[in-house]
Write an enzyme that holds these catalytic residues in place. Structure first.
Site, mmCIF file in Angstrom:
data_model
loop_
_atom_site.group_PDB
_atom_site.id
_atom_site.type_symbol
_atom_site.label_atom_id
_atom_site.label_comp_id
_atom_site.label_asym_id
_atom_site.label_seq_id
_atom_site.Cartn_x
_atom_site.Cartn_y
_atom_site.Cartn_z
ATOM 1 N N HIS A 34 -47.327 7.262 -34.495
ATOM 2 C CA HIS A 34 -47.084 8.429 -35.353
ATOM 3 C C HIS A 34 -45.948 9.267 -34.778
ATOM 4 O O HIS A 34 -45.799 9.400 -33.565
ATOM 5 C CB HIS A 34 -48.353 9.258 -35.550
ATOM 6 C CG HIS A 34 -48.903 9.913 -34.319
ATOM 7 N ND1 HIS A 34 -48.492 11.155 -33.875
ATOM 8 C CD2 HIS A 34 -49.859 9.510 -33.438
ATOM 9 C CE1 HIS A 34 -49.161 11.483 -32.786
ATOM 10 N NE2 HIS A 34 -49.992 10.499 -32.490
ATOM 11 N N ASP A 42 -45.278 12.581 -35.804
ATOM 12 C CA ASP A 42 -45.542 14.016 -35.726
ATOM 13 C C ASP A 42 -46.105 14.350 -34.354
ATOM 14 O O ASP A 42 -46.589 13.467 -33.634
ATOM 15 C CB ASP A 42 -46.504 14.442 -36.830
ATOM 16 C CG ASP A 42 -47.876 13.804 -36.678
ATOM 17 O OD1 ASP A 42 -47.933 12.561 -36.584
ATOM 18 O OD2 ASP A 42 -48.891 14.524 -36.638
ATOM 19 N N ASP A 98 -47.008 11.680 -26.571
ATOM 20 C CA ASP A 98 -47.908 11.538 -27.720
ATOM 21 C C ASP A 98 -47.164 11.944 -28.978
ATOM 22 O O ASP A 98 -47.118 13.118 -29.320
ATOM 23 C CB ASP A 98 -49.144 12.417 -27.495
ATOM 24 C CG ASP A 98 -50.157 12.330 -28.616
ATOM 25 O OD1 ASP A 98 -50.104 11.356 -29.383
ATOM 26 O OD2 ASP A 98 -50.993 13.245 -28.734
ATOM 27 N N GLU A 156 -50.505 12.559 -38.210
ATOM 28 C CA GLU A 156 -51.730 12.144 -37.528
ATOM 29 C C GLU A 156 -52.417 13.300 -36.834
ATOM 30 O O GLU A 156 -53.649 13.406 -36.845
ATOM 31 C CB GLU A 156 -51.412 11.045 -36.510
ATOM 32 C CG GLU A 156 -52.632 10.371 -35.906
ATOM 33 C CD GLU A 156 -53.179 11.087 -34.674
ATOM 34 O OE1 GLU A 156 -54.333 10.801 -34.287
ATOM 35 O OE2 GLU A 156 -52.465 11.941 -34.101
ATOM 36 N N GLU A 157 -51.646 14.180 -36.215
ATOM 37 C CA GLU A 157 -52.240 15.237 -35.396
ATOM 38 C C GLU A 157 -53.048 16.232 -36.233
ATOM 39 O O GLU A 157 -54.087 16.732 -35.778
ATOM 40 C CB GLU A 157 -51.149 15.982 -34.619
ATOM 41 C CG GLU A 157 -50.378 15.129 -33.614
ATOM 42 C CD GLU A 157 -51.199 14.743 -32.402
ATOM 43 O OE1 GLU A 157 -52.403 15.065 -32.347
ATOM 44 O OE2 GLU A 157 -50.646 14.099 -31.496
ATOM 45 N N HIS A 166 -50.866 17.153 -25.445
ATOM 46 C CA HIS A 166 -51.446 18.336 -26.092
ATOM 47 C C HIS A 166 -51.399 19.573 -25.189
ATOM 48 O O HIS A 166 -51.986 20.599 -25.537
ATOM 49 C CB HIS A 166 -52.902 18.094 -26.529
ATOM 50 C CG HIS A 166 -53.056 17.123 -27.649
ATOM 51 N ND1 HIS A 166 -54.102 17.169 -28.543
ATOM 52 C CD2 HIS A 166 -52.302 16.064 -28.029
ATOM 53 C CE1 HIS A 166 -53.988 16.184 -29.424
ATOM 54 N NE2 HIS A 166 -52.901 15.505 -29.124
#
Length: 455
Positions: A95, A97, A128, A159-160, A420
């Site tokens: 992904h 995003d 990520d 996705e996030e 994150h």
């Protein structure tokens, strides 16, 4: 030229492409501009063309197209036909995003300016999940656009935050048809240690609410008899764990963990546990983190300390996050537990929220065996396996769409990368090894089909 040497010649270009992609602040959360998400999409549509993948409107060739779904960032879908009719097809997922940067004052450099660190780069999304998109690109370049298997490449843009794409694959299974999938949204337990993820815990959220009085009342005049909403809520929350810190909700599955796990020192460092503070729970770390449930109070509404008055609290609520065993069906165990409680005789209002099932892929098949060989080649050491407390909702949708495909979870991240969190980073060594491993996996999986061992 062997595969490792071939990848070495590509690394400068792949690193440059990773920097270009990571400099785009492609946050797909509400309140953030949509244009950077579109910019990242457009770049990813262009990048495969230089690796031998042409546009879909060219007949009889590979292609790149855009999949649009309601209220969802566009999905890049690319296809490379198998070299022979009997060659297998592999789906590669990632992904583009990223998480919001959070408090930028905690970053050592601007979050969307890729910045050198020892052995790698620092930026939001650089672990990520953008390096794994570059891994897929590197594999295409390593094979000059002609891999030994067919490819379906799926690059998601939301996705996030979550989107309509999570549930889309079962409605269009032919688009995702394949023999195996590499879900490149995971990575190694620690740098240099090749790791397959073999379990994803499920996740659920709910809100528990206590509303008793019409408004606050003087605690001196009424406290001790008038029911206090915050006291009732705290009594409820205290039932969720036993004296050791283990979840005490009946019906939630917990099993021993036999795979690799962190050391206590690693976990304390990664979680930022202060000196002198204990870890909670009993049993192995793998059992606590992956083989059993976790209940976290992620938010609470009550009067703030700074604005507190000497009054009985009329209303309080808390939001709970539940993580549960990969093989446990999303059920109402936590809801049932809470609804059965009557703190001081007071009824509760329990409102379930979003729920996502866990996932545990089958292991031992031809793709799994090929992946073990490939990871060993990529990192030069024996691979291990872990689970993850995080969830990837799309995996279940893909598994339903293509129930016969083996699903593998690995990639260029590692658990020390600060995903994150502020100062997210990726290591060039992990990026290189992941490209080698994924390319080797395609070779080994194709060979297994040729010699019949995939039957």
């Amino acid at each position: 030229m062997d595969l490792g040497s071939r990848v070495d010649t590509l690394m400068d270009g792949l690193t440059a492409d990773l920097e270009r992609l990571t400099a785009i602040p492609s946050v797909a959360f509400p309140g953030f501009p949509a244009e950077p998400v579109r910019q990242a999409h457009d770049l990813l549509v262009d990048l495969p063309h230089g690796a031998g993948v042409e546009r879909l409107d060219l007949p009889h060739g590979a292609g790149v197209e855009r999949l649009d779904l309601p209220d969802t960032a566009p999905v890049v879908v690319a296809e490379v036909p198998p070299p022979t009719p009997d060659a297998p097809t592999v789906l590669l997922y990632g992904h583009y995003d990223v998480q919001p940067p959070g408090d930028e004052s905690l970053w050592l450099s601007p979050p969307f300016e890729p910045t050198p660190v020892a052995g790698g780069l620092r930026a939001r999304g650089i672990a990520d999940d953008k390096p794994n998109l570059i891994v897929h690109l590197g594999v295409l370049r390593a094979y000059e656009g002609r891999p030994p298997t067919g490819l379906r490449i799926v690059l998601e843009g939301q996705e996030e935050y979550g989107s309509a794409f999570d549930d889309y694959p079962p409605t269009d299974p032919d688009r995702f048809a394949c023999d195996a999938m590499v879900i490149a949204d995971m990575g190694n337990l620690r740098p240099g240690s090749p790791t397959l993820t073999t379990g994803l815990r499920g996740a659920a959220e709910l809100v528990v609410e206590v509303r008793i009085l019409d408004e606050p009342r003087h605690s001196g005049e009424f406290g001790g008899a008038a029911p206090d909403a915050l006291l009732a809520l705290l009594k409820v929350l205290s039932t969720l764990h036993d004296v050791h810190g283990d979840v005490a909700v009946e019906g939630l599955r917990r099993e021993e963990w036999s795979g690799t796990t962190y050391t206590q020192e690693e976990l304390r460092t990664l979680a930022g546990v202060r000196d002198g503070m204990p870890l909670i729970g009993s049993g192995s770390l793998g059992e606590r983190l992956w083989g059993g449930p976790a209940v976290t109070v992620i938010g609470i509404d009550a009067p703030s300390v700074d604005q507190a008055a000497s009054a009985v609290v009329p209303y309080a609520r808390a939001k709970l996050n539940l993580r549960f065993h990969p093989q446990q069906d999303p059920d109402a165990a936590l809801v049932t537990h809470l609804e059965a409680l009557r703190p001081f005789g007071i009824p509760l209002t329990v409102t379930p929220g979003d729920t996502g099932p866990g996932f545990e892929p089958a292991t031992g098949g031809p793709a799994y065996r090929a992946a073990l060989t490939a990871l060993r080649e990529g990192w030069g050491t024996e691979p291990s396996y872990v689970a993850s407390g995080g969830s990837i909702p799309l995996v279940n949708g893909l598994a339903k769409a293509v129930p016969g495909a083996e699903i593998l979870l690995f990639g260029a991240q590692d658990s020390m990368c600060n995903l994150h969190a502020p100062n997210e980073r990726v290591l060039f060594s992990e990026l290189r090894s992941a490209v080698i491993a994924e390319a080797a996996f395609l070779r080994e999986f194709a060979a297994a089909h040729r010699d019949g061992s995939a039957a």
